[in-house]
Design a protein around this motif. Sequence first.
Motif, PDB file in Angstrom:
ATOM      1  N   GLU A  25       0.838  -1.201   0.000  1.00  0.00           N
ATOM      2  CA  GLU A  25       0.000   0.000   0.000  1.00  0.00           C
ATOM      3  C   GLU A  25       0.871   1.248   0.000  1.00  0.00           C
ATOM      4  OE1 GLU A  25      -4.058   1.615   0.360  1.00  0.00           O
ATOM      5  OE2 GLU A  25      -3.286  -0.394  -0.032  1.00  0.00           O
ATOM      6  N   VAL A  27       0.709   5.776  -0.629  1.00  0.00           N
ATOM      7  CA  VAL A  27      -0.178   6.942  -0.581  1.00  0.00           C
ATOM      8  C   VAL A  27       0.456   8.061  -1.404  1.00  0.00           C
ATOM      9  CG1 VAL A  27      -1.337   8.626   0.874  1.00  0.00           C
ATOM     10  CG2 VAL A  27      -0.979   6.302   1.727  1.00  0.00           C
ATOM     11  N   LYS A  30      -1.312  13.617  -4.054  1.00  0.00           N
ATOM     12  CA  LYS A  30      -2.586  14.101  -4.587  1.00  0.00           C
ATOM     13  C   LYS A  30      -3.056  13.156  -5.672  1.00  0.00           C
ATOM     14  CE  LYS A  30       0.018  17.473  -7.351  1.00  0.00           C
ATOM     15  NZ  LYS A  30       0.175  18.907  -7.677  1.00  0.00           N
ATOM     16  N   GLN A  31      -4.284  13.347  -6.129  1.00  0.00           N
ATOM     17  CA  GLN A  31      -4.882  12.390  -7.062  1.00  0.00           C
ATOM     18  C   GLN A  31      -4.413  12.585  -8.499  1.00  0.00           C
ATOM     19  OE1 GLN A  31      -9.150  12.219  -6.757  1.00  0.00           O
ATOM     20  NE2 GLN A  31      -9.158  11.803  -4.552  1.00  0.00           N
ATOM     21  N   SER A  63      -4.972  11.097 -13.808  1.00  0.00           N
ATOM     22  CA  SER A  63      -5.841  11.308 -12.639  1.00  0.00           C
ATOM     23  C   SER A  63      -6.325   9.957 -12.128  1.00  0.00           C
ATOM     24  CB  SER A  63      -7.041  12.192 -13.005  1.00  0.00           C
ATOM     25  OG  SER A  63      -6.607  13.476 -13.385  1.00  0.00           O
ATOM     26  N   GLY A  65      -8.659   7.867  -9.141  1.00  0.00           N
ATOM     27  CA  GLY A  65      -9.871   8.087  -8.357  1.00  0.00           C
ATOM     28  C   GLY A  65      -9.604   8.130  -6.869  1.00  0.00           C
ATOM     29  N   LYS A  66      -8.365   7.820  -6.493  1.00  0.00           N
ATOM     30  CA  LYS A  66      -8.024   7.805  -5.072  1.00  0.00           C
ATOM     31  C   LYS A  66      -6.532   8.101  -4.922  1.00  0.00           C
ATOM     32  CE  LYS A  66      -7.568   2.760  -5.346  1.00  0.00           C
ATOM     33  NZ  LYS A  66      -7.987   1.468  -4.766  1.00  0.00           N
ATOM     34  N   GLN A  67      -6.130   8.457  -3.720  1.00  0.00           N
ATOM     35  CA  GLN A  67      -4.734   8.768  -3.449  1.00  0.00           C
ATOM     36  C   GLN A  67      -3.974   7.564  -2.910  1.00  0.00           C
ATOM     37  OE1 GLN A  67      -5.734  13.062  -1.676  1.00  0.00           O
ATOM     38  NE2 GLN A  67      -3.562  12.600  -1.575  1.00  0.00           N
ATOM     39  N   SER A  68      -4.678   6.586  -2.337  1.00  0.00           N
ATOM     40  CA  SER A  68      -4.012   5.414  -1.773  1.00  0.00           C
ATOM     41  C   SER A  68      -4.417   4.167  -2.538  1.00  0.00           C
ATOM     42  CB  SER A  68      -4.336   5.263  -0.288  1.00  0.00           C
ATOM     43  OG  SER A  68      -5.723   5.042  -0.112  1.00  0.00           O
ATOM     44  N   GLY A  69      -3.494   3.214  -2.602  1.00  0.00           N
ATOM     45  CA  GLY A  69      -3.741   1.958  -3.287  1.00  0.00           C
ATOM     46  C   GLY A  69      -2.446   1.181  -3.392  1.00  0.00           C
ATOM     47  N   TYR A  73      -1.734  -1.286  -8.569  1.00  0.00           N
ATOM     48  CA  TYR A  73      -2.859  -0.509  -9.065  1.00  0.00           C
ATOM     49  C   TYR A  73      -2.392   0.694  -9.873  1.00  0.00           C
ATOM     50  CZ  TYR A  73      -6.477   3.098  -8.998  1.00  0.00           C
ATOM     51  OH  TYR A  73      -7.328   4.113  -9.364  1.00  0.00           O
TER      52      TYR A  73
END
Length: 876
Positions: A25, A27, A30-31, A63, A65-69, A73
């Motif tokens: 994981e 972070v 920004k997106q 871009s 859809g989220k900042q963490s993954g 991903y």
Amino acid sequence: MKSLVLIALAYFSALIQVPESLDKEVVLSKQTLTVKEVLKELDRQSSFTFSYSNRIPLQKKISFGKQSGSMRYFLDRISRDYAIQYKTVNEKILLLREKKRSPTKKKKENATISGYITDASTGEELIGATVYIQELETGTVTNVYGYYSLSVPPGEYTLVLSFIGYQRQRLTVPIEESQTLNVEMAPEEVQLEEVIVTASETIPEVQEMEMSTAKVDIQTIQKMPALLGEVDVIRSIQLLPGVSTVGEGAPGFNVRGGSVDQNLILLDEAPVFSSSHLLGFFSVFNPDAVKDIKLYKGGIPARYGGRLSSVLDVRQKEGNTKRFGLKGGIGLISSRLLAEGPIQKDKSSFMVAGRRSYGDLFLRMSNNEDINNTIIYFYDLNTKVNYKINDRNRLYLSGYFGRDVFGGAVENLRFDWGNRTGTLRWNHLFNDKLFSNFTAIYSDYNYRLAFANNGTDAALEEFEWQSSVTNRNLQADFTYFPSLSSTIDFGVSGIYYDFNPGSVTIRTNDQPPESPLDLNEEHAIEAAAYFNHEKKFGDRVTLQYGLRYSAFMNIGERDVFEYENGTPSPDNAVIDTVSYGAGEIIKFYDGLEPRFSLNYSLSKQTALKVSYNRLFQYIQLVSNTTAATPIDIWTPANQYIQPAIVDQIALGYFRNFRQNTFEFSAEVYYKNFQDLIDFRNGAELILNENLETELLSGNGRAYGLELLLKKREGRWTGWLSYTLARTERQVDGINNNEYYPSNFDKPHDVSLVLNYNINKKWNASANFAYMTGRPTTPPAARFVYQGIVVPDYTGRNGARTPDYHRLDLSVNYEPPPKPGRRWRNSWNFGVYNVYARRNPYSVFFRPNSDNPAITEAVQLSIFANLIPSITYNFTF
């Protein structure tokens, strides 16, 4: 048995370690980020490093859809949006742009892999690191800026990266298209267990193009015994074959029969005109600030010019881009301190190093007024900052400021001299095959001699004499890597000189300063363009050829004397003075300087090499002393002084033993000099308005054999060198117009350098040097005139001083650092001239004090006893 089990468990546990998972994981800040920003954040938050093709759209935004993954991903998104493939190899992630399918098959073109090799602990580029392709059994080395480029057919290759003192790295890299691969190499700890020699996967030096070249790493120099514990670059290279000095404490060095002014000494590409402190006892190079040292004695590449005998290329450290650090030492003569660290981590850094001697501080403790008023010290200041603008552009700004100061002992005397240099460099990559370096350089050498009235002459307050030589240089250098077997260097340069041979100012009571003597300043422009091509033909032959064109213009504003018969001589009167306006050409010289080298490999461990070069030298040092002094005069070629020229040819045999652990080389050379200047008997050179009348022009020759046996690995390291050489001059008007030995002619020269790692704490080193005594001119007869005994000299340099030999020893103690602490320290204990040899510096003749009718020879020795030293060093 228990120890063996533990070692085995540790070994197998290392084997089954796997790289960090892509499912980790992370972070993002920004997106919406550029592809390059995403890769940098993934690199920072994981143990992976990234290598990517030049076709990757790094500046494109994406871009999420989220900042963490997970890392997978974010990599999958980049791969899907921009048709990028990624592959994990050990702890590296390779990114390649997917190629469009073509209905017709095309022949695959070569792909280029390029980048910088850097020190993992400091971020500094490594000069001369080897990048070896195992499958092709060939490779390259990084240039003086740490950059490499290899063009190979597409495929998967094993790259082996090596550099002395660093852990070898082996990388499996699929190369389908051009890509950037920057690699950090970690310094290796000293291993004192049994040495096991295995097959080498690097490029042996016998296979490299260069010959008559010496590279001594600063770590080796720092372990060698040194005078009063002062680690010295110049003294260290004097232990190499073909390099000598006229005597103990003499400034500069002589290479293959050349005088001290025939060495081009560069510090971060800026010329240094005086390389010594304390009249020759120590060099101007602070060892803490030095990163790389390379000496060219022959086969000099076309990019260098302006001197006849050698090029000493010294590079300063860039500064640590990873973390702040301190390094320094306290010795008997001087102390030094270096500070370095990042300005912006992994992007920019600084380095500042200072050194000062403090003999004058101890002299003040004396009860003798003449002694405690004496001033004698030197100082150095080295500075450098660098900034990585992006992957294709880097800026470097460096400077050196050093000075020697004497004074106070006699009639308020003050004598000081020193160098100032500044270098601004811009590295730019036009593409992965074309590397460029643009440089602006300033260099200044000046001296001042002054004394003030001490009551003996009420009318005179102060006398001051100043002199200087300054140059400003602009140059552009390019390297093109068209293929794995070919490298092309080319460039241009321009230098503007200002020569101030001497200006005297006298200040008297109640009167404005007067200038009773102000010698004509001289100005000159030196321009050059060069081309050099290195080409490999199969596995055995490597050819390097090049051409340098140089031009020199002596220009006004200046007055020029004309003499009877058109020849300057003390017997010919000045018949006219011609005035030239500013920028007007007084005299123009130019010439072609061809360069050629050939390496023929008899096997992977044996090679024959041959080289030829021609060089022009447009500025020369005028001196009538055996050893150069700070007040000697640099004079340019003009209407009466021709540029000096040398042609050198060298042939060498090179052999490596035991998988490159031992190196052996034998070289023979011959040099032919033209238009060297020398001085007339009884010449007056100081503050002479008609200097050309005291000079003569002639030819010279030098030839010799150089042998070197070197051990690179194991507990014992070091080298044994022997030089058999002669250097002679022939000048009409001297020595009955016959050849005579030069001041630095020394037929036999032997040096032994040994270093032994006793254990992880203790290290011992030894130096032994032997050389033939230098030539000297004894009086052939004498006569008495009005009660004064006057010696009569005939042939020049017809005798020799006694032979020179010396043994130095040192021991280094470095305790292991405590866990978790960055502070490290070491002690150096040394003895210079162990058996107290009274080596002669010179021999002079005088009437015997008891019987003036007898002339006696007197030997002067600089050091007549052993000299112990102790130095404390530290790093943080």
